[in-house]
Design an enzyme around this catalytic site. Structure first.
Site, PDB file in Angstrom:
ATOM      1  N   THR A  29     -25.247 -30.117 -37.548  1.00 37.08           N
ATOM      2  CA  THR A  29     -24.027 -30.859 -37.227  1.00 37.08           C
ATOM      3  C   THR A  29     -24.163 -32.284 -37.746  1.00 37.08           C
ATOM      4  O   THR A  29     -25.240 -32.869 -37.678  1.00 37.08           O
ATOM      5  CB  THR A  29     -23.808 -30.869 -35.706  1.00 37.08           C
ATOM      6  N   GLY A  30     -23.064 -32.835 -38.264  1.00 34.55           N
ATOM      7  CA  GLY A  30     -23.075 -34.194 -38.774  1.00 34.55           C
ATOM      8  C   GLY A  30     -22.781 -34.240 -40.264  1.00 34.55           C
ATOM      9  O   GLY A  30     -22.517 -33.213 -40.892  1.00 34.55           O
ATOM     10  N   ASP A  84     -30.308 -29.373 -41.305  1.00 38.56           N
ATOM     11  CA  ASP A  84     -29.618 -30.316 -40.429  1.00 38.56           C
ATOM     12  C   ASP A  84     -29.893 -31.732 -40.914  1.00 38.56           C
ATOM     13  O   ASP A  84     -30.683 -31.946 -41.838  1.00 38.56           O
ATOM     14  CB  ASP A  84     -30.114 -30.130 -38.988  1.00 38.56           C
ATOM     15  N   ASP A  87     -31.016 -38.878 -37.427  1.00 34.70           N
ATOM     16  CA  ASP A  87     -30.628 -40.275 -37.301  1.00 34.70           C
ATOM     17  C   ASP A  87     -31.794 -41.227 -37.522  1.00 34.70           C
ATOM     18  O   ASP A  87     -31.596 -42.378 -37.891  1.00 34.70           O
ATOM     19  CB  ASP A  87     -29.996 -40.507 -35.923  1.00 34.70           C
ATOM     20  N   GLY A  98     -28.973 -36.628 -32.565  1.00 33.81           N
ATOM     21  CA  GLY A  98     -28.035 -36.613 -31.460  1.00 33.81           C
ATOM     22  C   GLY A  98     -26.888 -37.589 -31.536  1.00 33.81           C
ATOM     23  O   GLY A  98     -26.013 -37.572 -30.677  1.00 33.81           O
ATOM     24  N   GLY A 100     -24.530 -37.326 -33.413  1.00 36.58           N
ATOM     25  CA  GLY A 100     -23.359 -36.470 -33.590  1.00 36.58           C
ATOM     26  C   GLY A 100     -22.999 -35.652 -32.358  1.00 36.58           C
ATOM     27  O   GLY A 100     -21.988 -34.940 -32.367  1.00 36.58           O
ATOM     28  N   GLU A 106     -28.804 -28.214 -31.306  1.00 32.99           N
ATOM     29  CA  GLU A 106     -29.605 -28.412 -32.520  1.00 32.99           C
ATOM     30  C   GLU A 106     -31.076 -28.126 -32.244  1.00 32.99           C
ATOM     31  O   GLU A 106     -31.768 -27.527 -33.077  1.00 32.99           O
ATOM     32  CB  GLU A 106     -29.426 -29.842 -33.029  1.00 32.99           C
ATOM     33  N   LYS A 124     -32.044 -43.853 -42.993  1.00 32.23           N
ATOM     34  CA  LYS A 124     -32.514 -43.177 -41.780  1.00 32.23           C
ATOM     35  C   LYS A 124     -34.042 -43.228 -41.632  1.00 32.23           C
ATOM     36  O   LYS A 124     -34.572 -42.784 -40.611  1.00 32.23           O
ATOM     37  CB  LYS A 124     -32.056 -41.712 -41.782  1.00 32.23           C
TER      38      LYS A 124
END
Length: 229
Positions: A29-30, A84, A87, A98, A100, A106, A124
Protein backbone atom coordinates in the site's frame (compact mmCIF):
# COMPACT_ATOMS: atom_id res chain seq x y z
CA UNK A 1 -4.03 -1.17 -19.11
CA UNK A 2 -2.37 1.08 -16.53
CA UNK A 3 1.23 2.14 -16.38
CA UNK A 4 3.35 2.82 -13.34
CA UNK A 5 3.82 6.47 -12.35
CA UNK A 6 7.03 7.86 -13.90
CA UNK A 7 8.87 8.89 -10.68
CA UNK A 8 8.91 5.27 -9.46
CA UNK A 9 8.84 3.38 -12.76
CA UNK A 10 12.43 2.11 -12.55
CA UNK A 11 12.06 0.38 -9.16
CA UNK A 12 8.57 -0.87 -10.02
CA UNK A 13 9.89 -2.52 -13.17
CA UNK A 14 12.93 -3.88 -11.34
CA UNK A 15 10.71 -5.47 -8.71
CA UNK A 16 9.00 -7.48 -11.44
CA UNK A 17 12.23 -9.48 -11.74
CA UNK A 18 11.32 -11.13 -8.43
CA UNK A 19 7.92 -12.28 -9.74
CA UNK A 20 7.80 -15.62 -11.54
CA UNK A 21 4.94 -17.10 -13.52
CA UNK A 22 2.47 -18.79 -11.16
CA UNK A 23 3.63 -16.82 -8.12
CA UNK A 24 1.53 -15.55 -5.24
CA UNK A 25 2.39 -11.87 -4.81
CA UNK A 26 1.79 -9.58 -1.84
CA UNK A 27 0.52 -6.18 -2.97
CA UNK A 28 1.60 -3.38 -0.67
CA UNK A 29 0.00 0.00 0.00
CA UNK A 30 1.22 3.51 -0.80
CA UNK A 31 2.88 5.34 -3.68
CA UNK A 32 5.66 2.85 -4.41
CA UNK A 33 3.36 -0.14 -4.08
CA UNK A 34 0.85 1.55 -6.39
CA UNK A 35 3.56 1.98 -9.02
CA UNK A 36 4.37 -1.72 -8.71
CA UNK A 37 0.72 -2.77 -8.97
CA UNK A 38 0.40 -0.78 -12.20
CA UNK A 39 3.55 -2.42 -13.60
CA UNK A 40 2.30 -5.84 -12.51
CA UNK A 41 -1.05 -5.18 -14.16
CA UNK A 42 0.75 -4.53 -17.43
CA UNK A 43 2.51 -7.90 -17.18
CA UNK A 44 -0.70 -9.71 -16.26
CA UNK A 45 -2.31 -8.15 -19.33
CA UNK A 46 0.59 -9.60 -21.33
CA UNK A 47 -0.03 -13.12 -20.05
CA UNK A 48 1.82 -13.38 -16.72
CA UNK A 49 -0.09 -15.70 -14.40
CA UNK A 50 -0.03 -14.63 -10.75
CA UNK A 51 -2.37 -14.26 -7.81
CA UNK A 52 -2.23 -11.20 -5.60
CA UNK A 53 -2.90 -10.73 -1.90
CA UNK A 54 -3.52 -7.02 -1.16
CA UNK A 55 -2.62 -5.29 2.09
CA UNK A 56 -5.48 -2.78 1.91
CA UNK A 57 -8.84 -2.20 0.32
CA UNK A 58 -7.27 0.52 -1.83
CA UNK A 59 -4.71 -1.92 -3.24
CA UNK A 60 -7.40 -4.56 -3.76
CA UNK A 61 -9.57 -2.10 -5.68
CA UNK A 62 -6.65 -1.03 -7.88
CA UNK A 63 -5.64 -4.62 -8.58
CA UNK A 64 -9.17 -5.50 -9.67
CA UNK A 65 -9.28 -2.46 -11.95
CA UNK A 66 -6.06 -3.65 -13.59
CA UNK A 67 -7.25 -7.23 -14.02
CA UNK A 68 -4.94 -8.78 -11.40
CA UNK A 69 -6.49 -11.96 -9.94
CA UNK A 70 -6.70 -11.93 -6.15
CA UNK A 71 -6.64 -14.65 -3.53
CA UNK A 72 -6.50 -14.81 0.28
CA UNK A 73 -4.14 -16.04 2.98
CA UNK A 74 -6.70 -18.76 3.70
CA UNK A 75 -6.22 -20.20 0.23
CA UNK A 76 -2.41 -20.27 -0.01
CA UNK A 77 0.32 -21.81 2.11
CA UNK A 78 2.70 -18.89 1.60
CA UNK A 79 3.28 -15.78 -0.46
CA UNK A 80 6.23 -16.07 -2.84
CA UNK A 81 7.14 -12.39 -2.85
CA UNK A 82 5.67 -9.30 -1.21
CA UNK A 83 6.40 -5.91 -2.80
CA UNK A 84 5.79 -2.80 -0.71
CA UNK A 85 7.15 0.62 0.15
CA UNK A 86 8.55 2.02 3.40
CA UNK A 87 8.76 5.33 5.21
CA UNK A 88 12.22 4.76 6.68
CA UNK A 89 14.99 2.29 5.84
CA UNK A 90 18.12 2.01 7.97
CA UNK A 91 21.49 0.58 6.83
CA UNK A 92 20.51 -2.91 8.06
CA UNK A 93 17.27 -2.81 6.01
CA UNK A 94 15.08 -2.39 9.07
CA UNK A 95 11.99 -0.31 8.35
CA UNK A 96 9.37 2.04 9.66
CA UNK A 97 6.10 1.71 7.76
CA UNK A 98 2.53 2.83 8.25
CA UNK A 99 2.29 6.41 7.01
CA UNK A 100 -0.21 5.01 4.48
CA UNK A 101 -2.34 3.49 7.24
CA UNK A 102 -2.04 -0.23 6.42
CA UNK A 103 0.75 -1.27 8.79
CA UNK A 104 -0.94 -4.26 10.46
CA UNK A 105 -2.10 -5.89 7.24
CA UNK A 106 1.26 -5.07 5.65
CA UNK A 107 3.05 -6.85 8.50
CA UNK A 108 0.78 -9.89 8.25
CA UNK A 109 1.39 -10.18 4.51
CA UNK A 110 5.12 -9.59 4.91
CA UNK A 111 5.33 -12.26 7.62
CA UNK A 112 3.53 -14.69 5.31
CA UNK A 113 6.02 -14.10 2.49
CA UNK A 114 9.17 -15.92 1.50
CA UNK A 115 10.71 -12.64 0.30
CA UNK A 116 9.91 -9.01 1.12
CA UNK A 117 11.03 -6.50 -1.51
CA UNK A 118 10.89 -2.83 -0.48
CA UNK A 119 10.75 0.06 -2.96
CA UNK A 120 11.89 3.53 -1.88
CA UNK A 121 13.40 6.79 -3.02
CA UNK A 122 16.62 8.09 -1.41
CA UNK A 123 14.65 10.43 0.88
CA UNK A 124 13.49 7.38 2.86
CA UNK A 125 17.04 6.31 3.81
CA UNK A 126 18.03 7.05 7.41
CA UNK A 127 20.99 6.19 9.59
CA UNK A 128 18.77 5.42 12.60
CA UNK A 129 15.09 4.48 12.66
CA UNK A 130 12.93 7.29 13.98
CA UNK A 131 14.98 9.98 12.25
CA UNK A 132 11.91 11.31 10.44
CA UNK A 133 10.20 11.72 13.81
CA UNK A 134 7.05 9.60 13.44
CA UNK A 135 6.22 6.01 14.41
CA UNK A 136 2.66 4.85 13.60
CA UNK A 137 0.97 2.55 16.13
CA UNK A 138 -2.43 0.94 15.46
CA UNK A 139 -4.72 0.66 18.47
CA UNK A 140 -8.18 -0.68 19.30
CA UNK A 141 -10.55 2.30 19.77
CA UNK A 142 -11.70 1.10 23.22
CA UNK A 143 -8.09 1.08 24.40
CA UNK A 144 -7.24 4.56 23.13
CA UNK A 145 -7.01 6.30 26.56
CA UNK A 146 -4.80 3.58 28.05
CA UNK A 147 -2.61 3.38 24.96
CA UNK A 148 -2.08 7.14 24.96
CA UNK A 149 -0.98 7.13 28.60
CA UNK A 150 1.36 4.15 28.23
CA UNK A 151 2.92 5.50 25.02
CA UNK A 152 3.76 8.79 26.74
CA UNK A 153 5.52 6.88 29.52
CA UNK A 154 7.65 5.20 26.84
CA UNK A 155 8.63 8.57 25.40
CA UNK A 156 6.34 8.27 22.37
CA UNK A 157 4.10 11.36 22.16
CA UNK A 158 0.85 10.07 20.58
CA UNK A 159 -1.21 12.04 18.09
CA UNK A 160 -4.48 10.58 16.85
CA UNK A 161 -4.46 10.45 13.05
CA UNK A 162 -7.44 12.35 11.63
CA UNK A 163 -8.85 12.91 8.16
CA UNK A 164 -11.40 15.61 7.36
CA UNK A 165 -11.83 16.33 11.06
CA UNK A 166 -12.62 12.73 11.97
CA UNK A 167 -10.48 10.00 13.49
CA UNK A 168 -8.91 7.95 10.70
CA UNK A 169 -10.04 4.32 10.71
CA UNK A 170 -7.87 1.55 9.31
CA UNK A 171 -9.34 -1.25 7.20
CA UNK A 172 -9.42 -3.18 10.50
CA UNK A 173 -11.65 -0.53 12.12
CA UNK A 174 -8.86 0.70 14.42
CA UNK A 175 -7.22 4.05 15.15
CA UNK A 176 -3.66 5.06 14.36
CA UNK A 177 -1.57 7.00 16.83
CA UNK A 178 1.25 8.79 15.03
CA UNK A 179 3.83 8.88 17.79
CA UNK A 180 6.41 11.63 17.84
CA UNK A 181 9.75 9.94 18.46
CA UNK A 182 13.45 10.72 18.50
CA UNK A 183 15.96 8.43 16.77
CA UNK A 184 15.38 5.01 18.35
CA UNK A 185 18.38 3.52 20.17
CA UNK A 186 16.95 0.00 20.50
CA UNK A 187 14.07 -0.63 18.05
CA UNK A 188 13.61 -4.27 19.12
CA UNK A 189 13.23 -3.32 22.77
CA UNK A 190 10.79 -0.53 21.91
CA UNK A 191 8.75 -2.89 19.73
CA UNK A 192 8.46 -5.35 22.61
CA UNK A 193 7.39 -2.61 25.01
CA UNK A 194 4.78 -1.24 22.60
CA UNK A 195 3.23 -4.63 21.90
CA UNK A 196 2.94 -5.26 25.66
CA UNK A 197 0.43 -2.39 25.94
CA UNK A 198 -3.13 -3.79 26.00
CA UNK A 199 -4.98 -2.36 23.00
CA UNK A 200 -1.94 -2.00 20.73
CA UNK A 201 -2.58 -4.08 17.61
CA UNK A 202 0.69 -3.44 15.84
CA UNK A 203 3.49 -0.96 15.22
CA UNK A 204 5.23 0.45 12.20
CA UNK A 205 8.55 -1.17 13.16
CA UNK A 206 9.43 -3.85 10.60
CA UNK A 207 12.65 -5.34 11.95
CA UNK A 208 14.72 -7.97 10.13
CA UNK A 209 11.88 -8.49 7.64
CA UNK A 210 12.98 -6.92 4.35
CA UNK A 211 15.17 -9.18 2.22
CA UNK A 212 15.79 -6.69 -0.59
CA UNK A 213 15.52 -2.90 -0.80
CA UNK A 214 15.38 -1.23 -4.22
CA UNK A 215 16.30 2.46 -4.13
CA UNK A 216 15.50 4.67 -7.08
CA UNK A 217 18.34 7.12 -7.78
CA UNK A 218 17.17 9.12 -10.80
CA UNK A 219 16.82 6.51 -13.54
CA UNK A 220 19.15 4.09 -11.76
CA UNK A 221 18.26 1.49 -9.15
CA UNK A 222 20.46 0.65 -6.16
CA UNK A 223 19.92 -2.82 -4.69
CA UNK A 224 20.51 -3.53 -1.01
CA UNK A 225 20.26 -7.00 0.50
CA UNK A 226 19.75 -7.65 4.21
CA UNK A 227 22.69 -9.58 5.65
CA UNK A 228 21.91 -13.14 6.68
CA UNK A 229 21.45 -13.54 10.45
Amino acid sequence: MGTSPNPLRAIAERALEFVSDGAVVGLGTGHAATAFIHALGDRVGGGLRIRGIPTSQASADLARQLGIPLTTLEDVEAIDVDVDGADEVDPACNLIKGYGGALVREKIVASSSRRLVILVGPEKLVQVLGARGTLPVEVVPFGLPLCRRRLKVLGCEPNLRCRAGQAYLTDNGNYILDCRVSPIDDPAQLEQALLAIPGVVGTGLFLAMANTVLIQQGENVEVRQRAAP
